[in-house]
Design a protein around this motif. Sequence first.
Motif, PDB file in Angstrom:
ATOM      1  N   ARG A   8      43.522  56.461  48.052  1.00 24.96           N
ATOM      2  CA  ARG A   8      42.798  55.187  48.191  1.00 24.96           C
ATOM      3  C   ARG A   8      41.864  54.952  47.007  1.00 24.96           C
ATOM      4  O   ARG A   8      41.797  53.848  46.473  1.00 24.96           O
ATOM      5  N   GLU A   9      41.168  55.992  46.581  1.00 18.06           N
ATOM      6  CA  GLU A   9      40.255  55.862  45.449  1.00 18.06           C
ATOM      7  C   GLU A   9      41.017  55.617  44.148  1.00 18.06           C
ATOM      8  O   GLU A   9      40.575  54.842  43.297  1.00 18.06           O
ATOM      9  N   ILE A  10      42.170  56.273  44.008  1.00 15.51           N
ATOM     10  CA  ILE A  10      43.001  56.059  42.822  1.00 15.51           C
ATOM     11  C   ILE A  10      43.467  54.610  42.775  1.00 15.51           C
ATOM     12  O   ILE A  10      43.481  53.971  41.715  1.00 15.51           O
ATOM     13  N   GLY A  11      43.832  54.065  43.933  1.00 15.29           N
ATOM     14  CA  GLY A  11      44.253  52.668  43.983  1.00 15.29           C
ATOM     15  C   GLY A  11      43.157  51.726  43.527  1.00 15.29           C
ATOM     16  O   GLY A  11      43.423  50.722  42.850  1.00 15.29           O
ATOM     17  N   VAL A  12      41.909  52.022  43.877  1.00 11.04           N
ATOM     18  CA  VAL A  12      40.786  51.181  43.478  1.00 11.04           C
ATOM     19  C   VAL A  12      40.579  51.243  41.970  1.00 11.04           C
ATOM     20  O   VAL A  12      40.373  50.213  41.315  1.00 11.04           O
ATOM     21  N   PHE A  13      40.630  52.440  41.380  1.00  9.40           N
ATOM     22  CA  PHE A  13      40.389  52.473  39.938  1.00  9.40           C
ATOM     23  C   PHE A  13      41.577  51.905  39.151  1.00  9.40           C
ATOM     24  O   PHE A  13      41.409  51.414  38.032  1.00  9.40           O
ATOM     25  N   GLU A  14      42.779  51.932  39.736  1.00 12.57           N
ATOM     26  CA  GLU A  14      43.911  51.270  39.081  1.00 12.57           C
ATOM     27  C   GLU A  14      43.696  49.756  39.062  1.00 12.57           C
ATOM     28  O   GLU A  14      43.997  49.086  38.068  1.00 12.57           O
ATOM     29  N   ARG A  15      43.161  49.204  40.153  1.00  9.62           N
ATOM     30  CA  ARG A  15      42.853  47.767  40.181  1.00  9.62           C
ATOM     31  C   ARG A  15      41.700  47.447  39.222  1.00  9.62           C
ATOM     32  O   ARG A  15      41.645  46.365  38.631  1.00  9.62           O
ATOM     33  N   THR A  16      40.786  48.405  39.067  1.00  7.47           N
ATOM     34  CA  THR A  16      39.702  48.218  38.103  1.00  7.47           C
ATOM     35  C   THR A  16      40.271  48.112  36.690  1.00  7.47           C
ATOM     36  O   THR A  16      39.863  47.246  35.904  1.00  7.47           O
ATOM     37  N   ALA A  17      41.202  48.981  36.360  1.00 13.08           N
ATOM     38  CA  ALA A  17      41.840  48.929  35.047  1.00 13.08           C
ATOM     39  C   ALA A  17      42.520  47.579  34.839  1.00 13.08           C
ATOM     40  O   ALA A  17      42.409  46.959  33.773  1.00 13.08           O
ATOM     41  N   PHE A  18      43.219  47.103  35.872  1.00 10.79           N
ATOM     42  CA  PHE A  18      43.880  45.795  35.794  1.00 10.79           C
ATOM     43  C   PHE A  18      42.869  44.696  35.490  1.00 10.79           C
ATOM     44  O   PHE A  18      43.114  43.814  34.662  1.00 10.79           O
ATOM     45  N   SER A  19      41.711  44.769  36.127  1.00  9.18           N
ATOM     46  CA  SER A  19      40.705  43.711  35.994  1.00  9.18           C
ATOM     47  C   SER A  19      40.055  43.687  34.614  1.00  9.18           C
ATOM     48  O   SER A  19      39.417  42.700  34.252  1.00  9.18           O
ATOM     49  N   THR A  20      40.200  44.774  33.848  1.00 13.58           N
ATOM     50  CA  THR A  20      39.586  44.808  32.513  1.00 13.58           C
ATOM     51  C   THR A  20      40.526  44.314  31.425  1.00 13.58           C
ATOM     52  O   THR A  20      40.136  44.237  30.260  1.00 13.58           O
ATOM     53  N   GLY A  21      41.757  43.989  31.790  1.00 17.37           N
ATOM     54  CA  GLY A  21      42.711  43.518  30.785  1.00 17.37           C
ATOM     55  C   GLY A  21      42.427  42.095  30.343  1.00 17.37           C
ATOM     56  O   GLY A  21      41.672  41.354  30.972  1.00 17.37           O
ATOM     57  N   ASP A  22      43.027  41.714  29.233  1.00 20.96           N
ATOM     58  CA  ASP A  22      42.908  40.335  28.743  1.00 20.96           C
ATOM     59  C   ASP A  22      44.268  39.880  28.230  1.00 20.96           C
ATOM     60  O   ASP A  22      45.152  40.705  27.975  1.00 20.96           O
TER      61      ASP A  22
END
Length: 227
Positions: free
Chosen positions: A165-179
């Motif tokens: 679950r925590e890994i899933g959250v940081f993967e979404r965090t990585a997605f949110s930092t893209g441009d």
Amino acid sequence: LLSMHGKDLEEDDKLVPTILRMFDFDDMNEVLEFAAKVQRLIADLPRGYDNPLLTMNAIATRSTYNYGTYGGHDDPSRRTKDSIIIGDGVLEFLIESGLESSGPDFVHAHEFGHHLQFQIVDDLISSERPNEASFKDDDRKKELMADAIGGYFLAHDRGGDMIAREIGVFERTAFSTGDCSTDQEDHHGTPAQRECAAVWGASTAARAEERGEFVLDAEVFVNAFHD
């Protein structure tokens, strides 16, 4: 680990040195006038100095005695402090996006990944390997590797030891930092690429543990990333 606060810009003893580093002025009075203008503009923003856009950044820095530089100094003896700076705006974004559980840890690990790059990639570049030579000036690849390093550390049993679950959250965090500014020189990777890099890092940690390799050698990790 240091913090970045919008309210720091309200203080002349913090704003003026920043202006002096970024711009060339012939007269100190002009610097003070410019600082006052900047402060008036910020005060008129929604939420003023607490506007999250003022601190919507995180950065890994290499500081030197009397001369703070992003790339550090060629002479290691003049390097006094390496830092990670995370802005209040970044933390607010993560909280508002529901990513507060492991998002901040990923941002921290990503920036720490840059410090590892400072240490290991310079050595690899000096070996005149084609991959590393091109990597040196490739901002997108640097950012994606830092995502991979962050994902590897947080998912590894000897690192963050995070659950799915925590890994899933940081993967979404990585997605949110893209441009999506792919035509810009400082493009850091699309959302999908950023997430993919973090997933690759986490998966690499899992595969290494399954094979009993535990912590990968840094050079092995870098070569695997390039492949």
